[in-house]
Design a protein around this motif. Structure first.
Motif, mmCIF file in Angstrom:
data_model
loop_
_atom_site.group_PDB
_atom_site.id
_atom_site.type_symbol
_atom_site.label_atom_id
_atom_site.label_comp_id
_atom_site.label_asym_id
_atom_site.label_seq_id
_atom_site.Cartn_x
_atom_site.Cartn_y
_atom_site.Cartn_z
ATOM 1 N N CYS A 74 0.589 5.830 -0.306
ATOM 2 C CA CYS A 74 -0.250 6.888 0.246
ATOM 3 C C CYS A 74 -1.567 7.032 -0.501
ATOM 4 O O CYS A 74 -2.562 7.489 0.066
ATOM 5 C CB CYS A 74 0.497 8.220 0.201
ATOM 6 S SG CYS A 74 2.039 8.212 1.153
ATOM 7 N N THR A 75 -1.575 6.668 -1.768
ATOM 8 C CA THR A 75 -2.763 6.879 -2.585
ATOM 9 C C THR A 75 -3.346 5.593 -3.157
ATOM 10 O O THR A 75 -4.450 5.610 -3.694
ATOM 11 C CB THR A 75 -2.437 7.814 -3.764
ATOM 12 O OG1 THR A 75 -1.343 7.266 -4.511
ATOM 13 C CG2 THR A 75 -2.034 9.185 -3.246
ATOM 14 N N THR A 76 -2.645 4.481 -3.090
ATOM 15 C CA THR A 76 -3.134 3.230 -3.655
ATOM 16 C C THR A 76 -3.163 2.126 -2.605
ATOM 17 O O THR A 76 -2.380 2.139 -1.651
ATOM 18 C CB THR A 76 -2.257 2.769 -4.839
ATOM 19 O OG1 THR A 76 -0.913 2.578 -4.374
ATOM 20 C CG2 THR A 76 -2.269 3.810 -5.944
ATOM 21 N N SER A 77 -4.060 1.177 -2.819
ATOM 22 C CA SER A 77 -4.202 0.061 -1.887
ATOM 23 C C SER A 77 -3.110 -0.972 -2.132
ATOM 24 O O SER A 77 -2.528 -1.057 -3.224
ATOM 25 C CB SER A 77 -5.581 -0.591 -2.050
ATOM 26 O OG SER A 77 -6.623 0.338 -1.823
ATOM 27 N N ALA A 106 0.840 -1.195 0.000
ATOM 28 C CA ALA A 106 0.000 0.000 0.000
ATOM 29 C C ALA A 106 0.877 1.248 0.000
ATOM 30 O O ALA A 106 1.936 1.291 0.622
ATOM 31 C CB ALA A 106 -0.918 -0.010 1.212
ATOM 32 N N VAL A 126 -6.456 -7.318 0.624
ATOM 33 C CA VAL A 126 -6.361 -5.913 0.240
ATOM 34 C C VAL A 126 -6.161 -5.050 1.484
ATOM 35 O O VAL A 126 -6.844 -5.226 2.499
ATOM 36 C CB VAL A 126 -7.616 -5.474 -0.529
ATOM 37 C CG1 VAL A 126 -7.545 -3.998 -0.911
ATOM 38 C CG2 VAL A 126 -7.784 -6.336 -1.792
ATOM 39 N N VAL A 127 -5.204 -4.119 1.380
ATOM 40 C CA VAL A 127 -4.909 -3.168 2.463
ATOM 41 C C VAL A 127 -5.223 -1.769 1.953
ATOM 42 O O VAL A 127 -4.808 -1.389 0.849
ATOM 43 C CB VAL A 127 -3.431 -3.261 2.902
ATOM 44 C CG1 VAL A 127 -3.130 -2.250 3.996
ATOM 45 C CG2 VAL A 127 -3.112 -4.671 3.375
ATOM 46 N N ASP A 128 -5.962 -0.998 2.730
ATOM 47 C CA ASP A 128 -6.331 0.357 2.308
ATOM 48 C C ASP A 128 -5.095 1.235 2.151
ATOM 49 O O ASP A 128 -4.043 0.995 2.755
ATOM 50 C CB ASP A 128 -7.282 0.991 3.324
ATOM 51 C CG ASP A 128 -8.621 0.276 3.368
ATOM 52 O OD1 ASP A 128 -8.971 -0.372 2.366
ATOM 53 O OD2 ASP A 128 -9.301 0.361 4.409
ATOM 54 N N ALA A 129 -5.258 2.270 1.310
ATOM 55 C CA ALA A 129 -4.167 3.218 1.085
ATOM 56 C C ALA A 129 -3.785 3.914 2.387
ATOM 57 O O ALA A 129 -4.624 4.155 3.266
ATOM 58 C CB ALA A 129 -4.585 4.253 0.044
ATOM 59 N N LEU A 130 -2.496 4.233 2.510
ATOM 60 C CA LEU A 130 -1.993 4.904 3.714
ATOM 61 C C LEU A 130 -2.186 6.412 3.592
ATOM 62 O O LEU A 130 -2.413 6.945 2.512
ATOM 63 C CB LEU A 130 -0.504 4.585 3.892
ATOM 64 C CG LEU A 130 -0.139 3.097 3.885
ATOM 65 C CD1 LEU A 130 1.361 2.923 3.936
ATOM 66 C CD2 LEU A 130 -0.815 2.363 5.035
ATOM 67 N N ASP A 131 -2.069 7.113 4.696
ATOM 68 C CA ASP A 131 -2.136 8.575 4.679
ATOM 69 C C ASP A 131 -0.774 9.141 4.300
ATOM 70 O O ASP A 131 0.276 8.523 4.526
ATOM 71 C CB ASP A 131 -2.557 9.106 6.047
ATOM 72 C CG ASP A 131 -4.000 8.727 6.379
ATOM 73 O OD1 ASP A 131 -4.781 8.568 5.427
ATOM 74 O OD2 ASP A 131 -4.326 8.572 7.569
ATOM 75 N N TYR A 146 -2.126 -5.212 -1.910
ATOM 76 C CA TYR A 146 -2.824 -6.483 -2.070
ATOM 77 C C TYR A 146 -1.843 -7.566 -2.487
ATOM 78 O O TYR A 146 -0.719 -7.279 -2.930
ATOM 79 C CB TYR A 146 -3.933 -6.366 -3.118
ATOM 80 C CG TYR A 146 -3.455 -5.827 -4.445
ATOM 81 C CD1 TYR A 146 -2.911 -6.650 -5.433
ATOM 82 C CD2 TYR A 146 -3.527 -4.463 -4.706
ATOM 83 C CE1 TYR A 146 -2.455 -6.147 -6.630
ATOM 84 C CE2 TYR A 146 -3.077 -3.941 -5.912
ATOM 85 C CZ TYR A 146 -2.550 -4.783 -6.865
ATOM 86 O OH TYR A 146 -2.088 -4.273 -8.049
#
Length: 358
Positions: free
Chosen positions: A173-176, A171, A194-199, A178
């Motif tokens: 900052c802007t993309t997930s 992951a 799948v892992v959510d995008a980071l800040d 996986y």
């Protein structure tokens, strides 16, 4: 008296009573039979027949009536049993699976079935082959041209996908992120875990020299936010490296307006030895700040549409992407035999060779 003597006396008395009763009953039954015989009337003797009376001959006696009516000569003569006369009334053609036959009917209504014909069997057209895949069975499909019945042959059951882990995307900052799995049979790809995008991890706001704007950059993805000094961020600049051209620094700059979501993309190719590049966006467009031999260079691209900028090693700019170096021509092997030239026609003139000497 003893008990035995008493019992003997009682039994004798009972026996005498039974005998008396039987006699009385027998007398009454006999009287009843006598009475019934008395009520039956005697049978009268039969009267003898007068011998002088003669029997009447029904044939010669005109007074005697005939026993049956005379036959009407107009009635049809009585014949033997009815013979059926059949004629064809129905014809059923043979089909692919059922026999054909004809129905014959007599005037009396009786029917019979004759003229049987064997079934024709299916007449299949060209076979249609369905290839076996992971999710679809494989088979050959045949369709009869007469009755449209469908038949499947050479059936193979779909085995299902055989997924293997082929890649892990982390992951950003802007993309997930996986895990990517690819089927070894058909190449189908799926994503799992799948892992959510980071800040973003932005640093401090820093003023940009000779401008009224300041910026801050994410330490993880090099995304830069821009804003007027002291104001709120109004756009971002995302810089992505592309190593397709090893002799150039290729940045894909994506400018996103935070107010309306409008996006402009620039492709920047820098061929300078000094690769310290700063990007600034304003109402005029994207500014590229770099240097050549210590001297600052500034280039501006319009803010209206996407563009391409290439700066070569001499600081010259163009609006086209750099071209790949042409492939060197293959050198012929002197050991290879030369191709024989085709013979010339007798009427054709040959041109002198450019290598010929005077």
């Amino acid at each position: 008296m003893t008990t035995k003597q008493i019992m003997l006396i009682v039994m004798c008395v009972l026996l005498v009573a039974v005998l008396v009763t039987a006699c009385i009953v027998m007398n009454k039954v006999g009287a009843l039979f006598d009475m019934l015989n008395a009520t039956t009337p005697p049978t009268e003797p039969s009267v003898p027949t007068d011998p002088s009376s003669e029997p009447t001959d029904p044939i010669t006696d005109p007074s005697s009536e005939p026993t049956s009516e005379p036959t009407d000569p107009t009635d049809p003569p009585v014949t033997g049993p009815h013979e059926h006369q059949f004629h064809k009334t129905e014809t059923h053609s043979a089909t692919c699976t059922q026999m054909g036959y004809s129905v014959y009917t007599c005037d009396c209504g009786k029917t019979t079935t004759r003229d049987f014909r064997d079934p024709k069997g299916h007449d299949y057209g060209e076979p249609e082959v369905f290839e076996l895949t992971c999710e679809q069975d494989g088979y050959t499909r045949l369709v009869c041209k007469r009755c449209n019945v469908e038949e499947r042959r050479n059936e193979q059951i779909a085995p299902g996908h055989d997924y293997q882990l082929t890649d892990t995307v982390h992951a950003s900052c802007t993309t997930s992120g996986y895990d990517e799995y690819t089927c070894t049979r058909c190449g189908d790809v799926k994503q799992e875990n799948v892992v959510d995008a980071l800040d973003h991890t932005f640093g401090e706001w820093t003023a940009i020299e000779d401008t009224d704007r300041e910026a801050r950059t994410c330490s993880a993805c090099e995304t830069t936010e821009l804003r007027s000094i002291g104001g709120e961020a109004d756009l971002t600049i995302r810089k992505t490296r592309n190593e397709d051209h090893p002799d150039w620094t290729h940045h894909v700059i994506t400018v996103t307006h935070l107010t309306d979501g409008e996006t402009i993309t620039y492709n920047i190719y820098i061929g300078l030895e000094e690769r310290d590049i700063t990007y600034v966006y304003s109402n005029e467009g994207l500014e590229i700040l770099c240097s050549l031999n210590g001297e600052p260079l500034r280039f501006t691209l319009s803010a209206d549409e996407s563009a391409v900028l290439t700066v070569d090693a001499n600081g010259e700019k163009t609006d086209e992407a750099p071209k790949d170096e042409p492939d060197e021509p293959e050198q012929s092997d002197p050991t290879d035999p030369t191709e024989e030239s085709e013979p010339t026609e007798p009427g054709e003139e040959t041109e002198p060779s450019a290598e010929a000497t005077e």
